[in-house]
Design a protein around this motif. Structure first.
Motif, PDB file in Angstrom:
ATOM      1  N   LEU A 258       0.848  -1.185   0.000  1.00 27.27           N
ATOM      2  CA  LEU A 258       0.000   0.000   0.000  1.00 27.27           C
ATOM      3  C   LEU A 258       0.888   1.241   0.000  1.00 27.27           C
ATOM      4  O   LEU A 258       1.772   1.380   0.854  1.00 27.27           O
ATOM      5  N   ARG A 260       1.275   5.366   0.207  1.00 26.65           N
ATOM      6  CA  ARG A 260       0.709   6.675   0.544  1.00 26.65           C
ATOM      7  C   ARG A 260       1.586   7.733  -0.110  1.00 26.65           C
ATOM      8  O   ARG A 260       2.795   7.756   0.095  1.00 26.65           O
ATOM      9  N   GLN A 279      -2.903  10.816  -0.938  1.00 28.10           N
ATOM     10  CA  GLN A 279      -3.717   9.764  -1.539  1.00 28.10           C
ATOM     11  C   GLN A 279      -3.039   8.421  -1.317  1.00 28.10           C
ATOM     12  O   GLN A 279      -1.807   8.325  -1.332  1.00 28.10           O
ATOM     13  N   THR A 280      -3.833   7.387  -1.100  1.00 26.21           N
ATOM     14  CA  THR A 280      -3.323   6.047  -0.844  1.00 26.21           C
ATOM     15  C   THR A 280      -3.928   5.071  -1.849  1.00 26.21           C
ATOM     16  O   THR A 280      -5.109   5.181  -2.202  1.00 26.21           O
ATOM     17  N   ALA A 281      -3.095   4.113  -2.311  1.00 32.33           N
ATOM     18  CA  ALA A 281      -3.573   3.120  -3.269  1.00 32.33           C
ATOM     19  C   ALA A 281      -2.665   1.885  -3.221  1.00 32.33           C
ATOM     20  O   ALA A 281      -1.488   1.994  -2.853  1.00 32.33           O
ATOM     21  N   PRO A 282      -3.202   0.708  -3.601  1.00 32.36           N
ATOM     22  CA  PRO A 282      -2.338  -0.470  -3.736  1.00 32.36           C
ATOM     23  C   PRO A 282      -1.376  -0.269  -4.903  1.00 32.36           C
ATOM     24  O   PRO A 282      -1.793   0.147  -5.985  1.00 32.36           O
ATOM     25  N   VAL A 283      -0.095  -0.557  -4.671  1.00 33.40           N
ATOM     26  CA  VAL A 283       0.915  -0.375  -5.726  1.00 33.40           C
ATOM     27  C   VAL A 283       1.890  -1.547  -5.684  1.00 33.40           C
ATOM     28  O   VAL A 283       2.499  -1.809  -4.642  1.00 33.40           O
ATOM     29  N   GLN A 288       1.219   1.178 -11.828  1.00 31.03           N
ATOM     30  CA  GLN A 288       0.317   1.589 -10.754  1.00 31.03           C
ATOM     31  C   GLN A 288       0.874   2.788  -9.996  1.00 31.03           C
ATOM     32  O   GLN A 288       0.119   3.693  -9.613  1.00 31.03           O
ATOM     33  N   LEU A 292      -0.941   6.515  -9.738  1.00 25.73           N
ATOM     34  CA  LEU A 292      -1.206   7.210  -8.483  1.00 25.73           C
ATOM     35  C   LEU A 292      -0.646   8.626  -8.520  1.00 25.73           C
ATOM     36  O   LEU A 292      -1.321   9.592  -8.131  1.00 25.73           O
ATOM     37  N   ASP A 295      -2.785  10.881 -10.683  1.00 22.37           N
ATOM     38  CA  ASP A 295      -4.020  11.275  -9.978  1.00 22.37           C
ATOM     39  C   ASP A 295      -3.745  12.393  -8.983  1.00 22.37           C
ATOM     40  O   ASP A 295      -4.526  13.344  -8.865  1.00 22.37           O
TER      41      ASP A 295
END
Length: 311
Positions: A258, A260, A279-283, A288, A292, A295
């Motif tokens: 994950l 951030r 912003q946080t996302a699976p990477v 990916q 992020l 975005d």
């Protein structure tokens, strides 16, 4: 450890500052441990020569890499070692970032012979920095301070501080640590106070795209977690026109898949408010990570951040 198939002797193009040479020697030692023969080609870049103006006024980050790329193009060198924060977000046609190595401390360091930290500075104190990012973040923290330009290599900047031209200066912690100068650090700015530059503390190795043999030779030096983090950070900068000098910060943390990503944009004129995004996302892939970062750049713009006009 299985050694790589040795290539013909490799030549590393590098700037001739003490820090750049340390970085190149570090890469040289790692490649020699893989069984390669390696030598250095020291070069002076335009960024090293122009010291009387800020980078934002004379061409931005690319001033530190162009001459090294010419050496790669002409074949007098095979790879170039860069501090990633000095590398433009978009590589020229025919060139590629083939390796990102494990990151040193990405944070900024407060350096002063008299004061322990930023809060200890008296009102109106003079702080030196060459970075638009540091300028806007310092102004957000201490609007009363006088921020003055500071150019030159690490030793030159420290000499100017010791001569009394500044009350304090702000430098990348990584460079001081790599050169064994940790004792010059009075305090470290946590990212919550001074968000680092995209790629700060990480080393990247550039090659020509037609040299996949070099990419394979460099593969053992790759540190994927660092590459994922800096790919996200650099995507923010790319989305904001960051190949010219932009007052932008971006810092990613990766934990158990994950990521951030924090970013901030400031107005160098001090008129518009600081814009901050998290912003946080699976990477787990570079794609990916870059998505992020893209975005986050869009969210910065939605919050009022201005894209570089030279993008």
């Amino acid at each position: 450890m299985t050694l790589a198939t040795p290539l013909p002797p490799l030549v590393i193009a590098t700037r001739e500052s003490r820090l750049a040479l340390w970085q190149a020697e570090h890469v040289k030692a790692l490649l020699q441990a893989q069984g390669h023969q390696v030598q250095l080609l020291g070069m002076t870049t335009k960024g090293d020569q122009i010291l009387d103006r800020t980078l934002s006024k004379v061409g931005g980050k690319g001033l530190f890499v162009k001459e090294l790329e010419v050496a790669l193009e002409e074949g007098s060198a095979h790879i170039a070692v860069h501090s990633l924060k000095d590398v433009p977000m978009d590589m020229p046609d025919g060139f590629a970032l083939a390796c990102v190595m494990e990151r040193e401390d990405p944070r900024d360091a407060f350096v002063s012979p008299r004061y322990a930290d930023l809060d200890a500075l008296p009102q109106g104190a003079v702080v030196g920095t060459s970075s638009l990012r540091r300028q806007v973040l310092l102004q957000a923290l201490r609007p009363d301070l006088k921020i003055e330009p500071l150019r030159g290599n690490l030793d030159t900047r420290l000499r100017k501080l010791d001569e009394g031209q500044y009350d304090a200066i702000v430098l990348a912690a990584a460079g001081l640590k790599r050169l064994g100068m940790t004792d010059r650090i009075r305090s470290i700015f946590e990212p919550t106070a001074m968000l680092p530059a995209a790629g700060q503390g990480a080393l990247g190795i550039e090659i020509r795209t037609d040299r996949q043999d070099l990419a394979q030779a460099l593969a053992p030096l790759v540190h994927l977690p660092t590459w994922l983090r800096v790919a996200a950070e650099r995507a923010v900068s790319r989305g904001m026109g960051g190949s010219c000098s932009v007052p932008l910060a971006a810092h990613a943390v990766l934990d158990a898949g994950l990521m951030r990503l924090d970013a901030a944009w400031g107005d160098p004129e001090g008129i518009l408010p600081l814009v901050q995004v998290q912003q946080t996302a699976p990477v787990s892939t570079l794609e990916q990570a870059e998505a992020l970062g893209t975005d986050v750049a869009r969210r910065l713009q939605a919050g009022g951040a201005k894209v570089c006009s030279n993008a």
